[in-house]
Write a protein that holds these residues in place. Structure first.
Motif: not given
Ligand code: MRU
Length: 351
Positions: A1, A3-4, A139, A173, A181, A210, A214
């Motif tokens: 999963m 996550k940002t 989103q 993302i 990602y 970022e 990740a």
């Protein structure tokens, strides 16, 4: 999963615009809670919130929170304040079309509901609803762009990116970073090279922040090293975001992007632009019609409080440049992969 960090959203009570102050990253994670238009304007102008889609979301939520706290029963008074606030926020930055796109959507909703004779309370609710829709669409678009983008990539590729078109620039993302990602989730093992991105270092401060968080393999390079790493065969594709795509495919993005595109062409490396359809402006005919933001000279000679040039020396500081359509291999949107000739393919996209 994946996550940002979400760069622009409403606080829990839905009374304030919540931003992570991107000027302080990667050293400090400080959140701002704003409901005054001057402060929201300042946050956009000073790049506390930045990246085309995030600017649009911040402007829509910002307009809503300013209007929500207005105490009046008169719809005409409310309307006057709405237009003033909207026009004021629209002058915060000139290049990213998402700012105008989001504010226009808020205005269209206002005018639509005005015809339905809503009162002020109902109008506030409608504005909240529209801003939340803009956020939700933003989103969702990242994942779709990421999936289309991933179709063009293979495991173990070396990827170059410029500026930051990641999660911190959108509600999801990101755009250019979205395939990275999604590829990471599938163990694609990409090697990402992030241009540092002078003068405000969005590449080293934000993209590296970022991607590193990740667990994606990221290496920063100074902007002037792109040619060398391409020549050394380290780059298989260039992936960048966009601030405005004209009807002929010319694309404005962070200053330095056009140089990267010209190099990519020379070395036979595909150059991909990734962005939502809200960044395509069919009313802008070509790149020549895009206003390029000129920023403070101090950002170059006195960046981050460190004087690196004599005080008396002038600096020229355009924040964006335009990559001619002929250098762009494909434009990847949430609706699919767009190929040249862009005049025709973009027109078709909006039909
Ligand atoms: O000046 P900035 O940091 O707002 O510039 C941002 C960029 O140029 C990004 O590449 C672009 O907005 C796309 S963000 C998904």
């Amino acid at each position: 999963m994946i996550k940002t960090v979400i760069p622009a959203k409403l606080n829990e009570e839905k009374t304030k615009l919540e931003l992570i102050d991107q000027t302080l990253l990667p050293n400090k994670e400080v959140f701002l809670y704003l409901d005054e238009r001057e402060k929201i304007f300042e946050a956009i102008k000073m790049l506390r919130v930045r990246g085309a889609p995030a600017i649009g979301v911040a402007a829509a939520y910002g307009l809503y929170v300013c209007m929500n706290k207005m105490d009046t029963d008169s719809l005409s008074e409310f309307k006057k304040e709405f237009y003033e606030t909207k026009d004021y926020l629209a002058t915060s930055r000139p290049t990213a079309v998402n700012l105008f796109w989001a504010l226009d959507r808020m205005q269209n909703r206002f005018e639509e509901e005005e015809n339905n004779s809503l009162n002020v309370i109902e109008m506030k609710q409608a504005l909240l609803d529209e801003s939340e829709k803009i956020f939700a669409e933003d989103q969702a678009m990242g994942k779709a762009i990421g999936e289309y983008g991933l179709e063009l990539l293979k495991p173990k590729m070396g990827l170059l990116t410029h500026c930051n078109a990641g999660g911190i620039a959108t509600s999801g993302i990101g755009t250019a970073l979205a395939p990275m990602y999604l590829g990471h989730e599938k163990d694609y093992d990409f090697k990402v090279y992030a241009d540092e991105t002078r003068p405000l270092l969005q590449g080293s401060r934000l993209t590296a922040y970022e991607l590193n968080k990740a667990g994606i393999d990221v290496t920063i390079i100074c902007d002037n090293m792109a040619s060398l790493v391409m020549k050394e065969g380290k780059i298989d594709a260039v992936l960048v975001g966009c601030d405005r795509i004209a009807a002929n495919g010319d694309t404005a993005n962070k200053i330095g992007t056009s140089g990267v595109a010209i190099l990519a062409k020379e070395y036979g490396i595909p150059m991909y632009i990734l962005g939502p359809t809200s960044t395509i402006d069919m009313n802008t005919k070509t790149g020549n019609d895009i206003e390029i933001e000129l920023r403070d000279e101090e950002e170059i000679g006195n960046g981050f409080g460190l004087r690196t040039a004599p005080k008396e020396v002038k600096a020229y500081n355009p924040a964006f440049d335009v990559t001619d359509a002929k250098y762009i291999t494909a434009i990847i949107t949430e609706k699919g992969i767009i190929r040249p000739p862009y005049k025709e393919s973009l027109k078709k996209l909006f039909e």
